[in-house]
Write a protein that holds these residues in place. Structure first.
Motif, PDB file in Angstrom:
ATOM      1  N   VAL A 201       0.817  -1.224   0.000  1.00 25.14           N
ATOM      2  CA  VAL A 201       0.000   0.000   0.000  1.00 25.14           C
ATOM      3  C   VAL A 201       0.848   1.271   0.000  1.00 25.14           C
ATOM      4  CG1 VAL A 201      -2.035  -1.067   1.064  1.00 25.14           C
ATOM      5  CG2 VAL A 201      -0.243  -0.117   2.526  1.00 25.14           C
ATOM      6  N   VAL A 202       2.130   1.149   0.392  1.00 23.86           N
ATOM      7  CA  VAL A 202       3.058   2.295   0.360  1.00 23.86           C
ATOM      8  C   VAL A 202       4.283   1.844  -0.433  1.00 23.86           C
ATOM      9  CG1 VAL A 202       4.358   3.979   1.740  1.00 23.86           C
ATOM     10  CG2 VAL A 202       2.250   3.002   2.657  1.00 23.86           C
ATOM     11  N   PRO A 203       4.238   1.954  -1.762  1.00 27.83           N
ATOM     12  CA  PRO A 203       5.304   1.378  -2.594  1.00 27.83           C
ATOM     13  C   PRO A 203       6.705   1.900  -2.276  1.00 27.83           C
ATOM     14  CG  PRO A 203       3.399   1.941  -3.933  1.00 27.83           C
ATOM     15  CD  PRO A 203       3.130   2.501  -2.566  1.00 27.83           C
ATOM     16  N   ASP A 204       6.818   3.117  -1.757  1.00 29.08           N
ATOM     17  CA  ASP A 204       8.142   3.676  -1.457  1.00 29.08           C
ATOM     18  C   ASP A 204       8.758   3.107  -0.187  1.00 29.08           C
ATOM     19  OD1 ASP A 204       7.983   5.260  -3.673  1.00 29.08           O
ATOM     20  OD2 ASP A 204       7.312   7.053  -2.599  1.00 29.08           O
ATOM     21  N   TYR A 205       7.965   2.409   0.612  1.00 27.29           N
ATOM     22  CA  TYR A 205       8.452   1.929   1.907  1.00 27.29           C
ATOM     23  C   TYR A 205       9.687   1.055   1.705  1.00 27.29           C
ATOM     24  CZ  TYR A 205       8.225   0.347   6.750  1.00 27.29           C
ATOM     25  OH  TYR A 205       8.508   0.101   8.064  1.00 27.29           O
ATOM     26  N   ALA A 206      10.750   1.375   2.432  1.00 25.15           N
ATOM     27  CA  ALA A 206      12.048   0.720   2.192  1.00 25.15           C
ATOM     28  C   ALA A 206      12.806   0.628   3.507  1.00 25.15           C
ATOM     29  CB  ALA A 206      12.841   1.536   1.164  1.00 25.15           C
ATOM     30  N   PRO A 207      13.916  -0.110   3.507  1.00 23.05           N
ATOM     31  CA  PRO A 207      14.729  -0.174   4.719  1.00 23.05           C
ATOM     32  C   PRO A 207      15.081   1.228   5.216  1.00 23.05           C
ATOM     33  CG  PRO A 207      15.484  -1.809   3.148  1.00 23.05           C
ATOM     34  CD  PRO A 207      14.444  -0.984   2.443  1.00 23.05           C
ATOM     35  N   GLY A 208      15.010   1.422   6.504  1.00 28.06           N
ATOM     36  CA  GLY A 208      15.270   2.736   7.080  1.00 28.06           C
ATOM     37  C   GLY A 208      14.005   3.505   7.384  1.00 28.06           C
ATOM     38  N   TRP A 209      12.885   3.092   6.755  1.00 27.61           N
ATOM     39  CA  TRP A 209      11.603   3.724   7.066  1.00 27.61           C
ATOM     40  C   TRP A 209      11.069   3.117   8.362  1.00 27.61           C
ATOM     41  CZ3 TRP A 209       7.841   6.197   3.306  1.00 27.61           C
ATOM     42  CH2 TRP A 209       8.523   6.746   2.203  1.00 27.61           C
ATOM     43  N   LYS A 210      10.126   3.848   8.967  1.00 36.58           N
ATOM     44  CA  LYS A 210       9.470   3.359  10.171  1.00 36.58           C
ATOM     45  C   LYS A 210       7.966   3.383   9.943  1.00 36.58           C
ATOM     46  CE  LYS A 210      13.101   4.814  13.364  1.00 36.58           C
ATOM     47  NZ  LYS A 210      13.439   5.662  14.523  1.00 36.58           N
ATOM     48  N   ALA A 211       7.260   2.579  10.746  1.00 35.38           N
ATOM     49  CA  ALA A 211       5.814   2.481  10.530  1.00 35.38           C
ATOM     50  C   ALA A 211       5.097   2.052  11.802  1.00 35.38           C
ATOM     51  CB  ALA A 211       5.522   1.463   9.423  1.00 35.38           C
ATOM     52  N   LYS A 212       3.815   2.322  11.818  1.00 33.14           N
ATOM     53  CA  LYS A 212       2.930   1.766  12.843  1.00 33.14           C
ATOM     54  C   LYS A 212       1.517   1.725  12.263  1.00 33.14           C
ATOM     55  CE  LYS A 212       1.965   6.240  15.067  1.00 33.14           C
ATOM     56  NZ  LYS A 212       1.978   6.996  16.340  1.00 33.14           N
ATOM     57  N   ILE A 213       0.701   0.874  12.845  1.00 32.18           N
ATOM     58  CA  ILE A 213      -0.702   0.766  12.444  1.00 32.18           C
ATOM     59  C   ILE A 213      -1.551   1.531  13.450  1.00 32.18           C
ATOM     60  CG2 ILE A 213      -2.642  -0.838  12.274  1.00 32.18           C
ATOM     61  CD1 ILE A 213      -0.804  -2.892  11.125  1.00 32.18           C
ATOM     62  N   VAL A 214      -2.523   2.287  12.955  1.00 37.77           N
ATOM     63  CA  VAL A 214      -3.379   3.035  13.881  1.00 37.77           C
ATOM     64  C   VAL A 214      -4.841   2.902  13.469  1.00 37.77           C
ATOM     65  CG1 VAL A 214      -1.590   4.716  14.463  1.00 37.77           C
ATOM     66  CG2 VAL A 214      -3.167   5.205  12.609  1.00 37.77           C
ATOM     67  N   LEU A 215      -5.698   3.085  14.469  1.00 37.04           N
ATOM     68  CA  LEU A 215      -7.139   3.172  14.261  1.00 37.04           C
ATOM     69  C   LEU A 215      -7.561   4.611  14.536  1.00 37.04           C
ATOM     70  CD1 LEU A 215      -8.608   0.055  16.090  1.00 37.04           C
ATOM     71  CD2 LEU A 215      -8.882   0.599  13.675  1.00 37.04           C
ATOM     72  N   PRO A 216      -8.648   5.075  13.925  1.00 31.82           N
ATOM     73  CA  PRO A 216      -9.124   6.418  14.259  1.00 31.82           C
ATOM     74  C   PRO A 216      -9.578   6.464  15.709  1.00 31.82           C
ATOM     75  CG  PRO A 216     -10.726   5.276  12.887  1.00 31.82           C
ATOM     76  CD  PRO A 216      -9.512   4.416  12.934  1.00 31.82           C
ATOM     77  N   GLY A 217      -9.194   7.505  16.425  1.00 28.97           N
ATOM     78  CA  GLY A 217      -9.604   7.645  17.817  1.00 28.97           C
ATOM     79  C   GLY A 217     -10.988   8.270  17.909  1.00 28.97           C
ATOM     80  N   LEU A 218     -11.463   8.399  19.132  1.00 33.04           N
ATOM     81  CA  LEU A 218     -12.792   8.976  19.326  1.00 33.04           C
ATOM     82  C   LEU A 218     -12.833  10.441  18.911  1.00 33.04           C
ATOM     83  CD1 LEU A 218     -13.680   7.347  22.742  1.00 33.04           C
ATOM     84  CD2 LEU A 218     -14.754   6.898  20.538  1.00 33.04           C
ATOM     85  N   ASP A 219     -11.662  11.072  18.854  1.00 32.63           N
ATOM     86  CA  ASP A 219     -11.635  12.473  18.446  1.00 32.63           C
ATOM     87  C   ASP A 219     -11.909  12.636  16.949  1.00 32.63           C
ATOM     88  OD1 ASP A 219      -9.281  11.157  17.905  1.00 32.63           O
ATOM     89  OD2 ASP A 219      -8.005  12.910  18.206  1.00 32.63           O
ATOM     90  N   HIS A 220     -11.971  11.509  16.225  1.00 31.28           N
ATOM     91  CA  HIS A 220     -12.316  11.570  14.812  1.00 31.28           C
ATOM     92  C   HIS A 220     -13.822  11.435  14.599  1.00 31.28           C
ATOM     93  CE1 HIS A 220      -8.005  10.865  14.305  1.00 31.28           C
ATOM     94  NE2 HIS A 220      -8.144  11.268  13.064  1.00 31.28           N
ATOM     95  N   GLY A 221     -14.583  11.494  15.682  1.00 29.59           N
ATOM     96  CA  GLY A 221     -16.025  11.343  15.538  1.00 29.59           C
ATOM     97  C   GLY A 221     -16.392   9.881  15.383  1.00 29.59           C
TER      98      GLY A 221
END
Lengths: 331, 91
Positions: free
Chosen positions: A121-141
């Motif tokens: 889903v992120v074709p540029d993602y390569a060694p040296g990049w960082k990532a995390k998975i998130v869900l929308p919080g309650l502040d997103h309605g």
């Protein structure tokens, strides 16, 4: 901890720490010595509150020379994790064994498989990049629980991209190698020493299925699974655990970008989630929980619904292997 | 494409991909897909992907709300509004 905002905590979740510790210690001895016939306990130390309190309880129950703390960092662990977990072992006087699990994870393809899933889903993602998975919080309605991946390039550019189902499952499946590898090593040392493995979930995690099946969900005994996280903090203070452990914000410490538990799984910080879970368990009206937490009543009602959704969705995590016919009772 | 056709496609997709959770009772048009346990968070992603691919629409973040995706009726209405489908007056 936001005690000032959640004043009702003292009424709902306050416990007599001395009594609670005494009861847990006695039960731990019954279970580990009496039922499991084991001599002590292995605890994976993460530098977080739950594993630290679990190790302290085991040390009280079995003696510090019958508890081993495993320090199992990997390349994505926060820099302070190792030092904090070693500090816990030192403060308790238990043996600490360092097992860097990075080579095992590399050999299993954990990082490669995870990065391939992100790259879908992120074709540029390569060694040296960082990532995390998130869900929308309650502040997103009132948003759907749609997972996104937050990425950061080596030059600091951040992006957030909606995950596909296959990418999400691929990232989670690869990342679960971490919890399962740690459990494998815990059982190695437990087998070697004739010890039991102590699992470290708190009530919020156990109830809501925030664990990896046969990973951190696996254990012989779970000393604090009946305690709300707020109560675990109370025990930590009573047990005299180091201040830096008692003030460290809860983190999954699983992804290369810092990730709070409330970003990935829970909708709220633990102190408010605890009150909502307690309120739901005790049929306390949403309005009263809203007053205790400082949340809007409709938000509390959404959290109540989410609690039940998570229970239903994660029920299978608690199940043992299901038998078509029980061979121990079938003739 | 008519709304009834859209609903049929959505029902077929859900039945094919979440069979263990949807075969015991038919899903009502107004049953919450998430709260009834028919789909989970990853299932929501699958449903969104299906809609984008099957109906040729790109769904922006701000549209990812229960109002559009929580029931078969709301999904059908959303897709119809995005594709200019013809209402066939059915419920």
């Amino acid at each position: 901890m936001a005690e000032a905002e959640t004043g009702a905590m003292v009424d709902w979740l306050a416990l007599d720490a001395e009594t609670a510790v005494g009861e847990i210690v006695a039960r731990l001895r019954d279970i580990v010595h009496g039922e499991l016939r084991k001599r002590g306990a292995v605890v994976g130390l993460s530098g977080g509150i739950d594993s630290s309190v679990s190790a302290a309880l085991c040390a009280e129950a079995f003696g510090r020379d019958r508890v081993v703390g495993l320090l199992m960092p990997e390349t994505d662990s926060a820099p302070e994790t190792l030092e904090l977990s070693r500090g816990v072992a030192d403060s308790l006087g238990i043996e600490a064994i360092l097992e860097d699990i990075t080579p095992i994870l590399e050999a299993a393809g954990c990082y490669r498989r995870r990065d391939e899933a992100i790259r879908s889903v992120v074709p540029d993602y390569a060694p040296g990049w960082k990532a995390k998975i998130v869900l929308p919080g309650l502040d997103h309605g009132d948003r759907l629980s749609v997972f996104t991946v937050v990425t950061e390039s080596p030059d600091g550019r951040r992006g957030e991209t909606r995950l596909t189902a296959s990418a999400y499952r691929g990232v989670v499946a690869a990342t679960n190698f971490k919890q399962r590898t740690r459990k494998m090593l815990e059982y190695y040392h437990a087998d070697r020493l004739d010890y039991a493995v102590a699992g470290t979930p708190n009530r919020l995690e156990y109830d809501q299925g925030f664990f990896v099946k046969l990973g951190d969900g696996a254990a012989d005994v779970k000393p604090i699974a009946h305690l709300y996280k707020t109560q675990v903090y109370q025990l930590a203070a009573y047990l005299g655990l180091p201040g830096e452990i008692r003030t460290r914000p809860p983190t999954t410490d699983t992804y290369s970008l810092p990730q709070g538990q409330d970003e990935f799984y829970f909708l709220l910080p633990y102190d408010k989630m605890d009150l909502c879970l307690y309120g739901w368990n005790h049929q306390i009206p949403a309005g009263a929980v809203a007053e205790a937490t400082g949340l809007q009543e409709d938000v509390v009602e959404r959290v109540f619904r989410d609690i039940e959704r998570k229970r239903a969705a994660t029920r299978y995590l608690h199940l043992p292997p299901l038998l078509v016919v029980d061979p121990l009772t079938a003739h | 494409m008519s709304e009834s056709s859209i609903e049929s496609h959505v029902r077929t997709f859900i039945a094919a991909n979440f069979p263990l959770r949807s075969t015991s009772d038919p899903i009502g048009a107004d049953d919450s897909l998430v709260e009834s346990g028919v789909i989970d968070s990853a299932g929501v992603l699958e449903l969104v992907e299906f809609i984008e691919e099957r109906f040729g629409v790109s769904i922006p973040f701000e549209d990812l709300v229960p109002e559009h995706f929580d029931t078969i009726r709301s999904v059908t209405s959303y897709v119809a509004s995005r594709t200019g489908a013809v209402s066939d007056g059915g419920g």
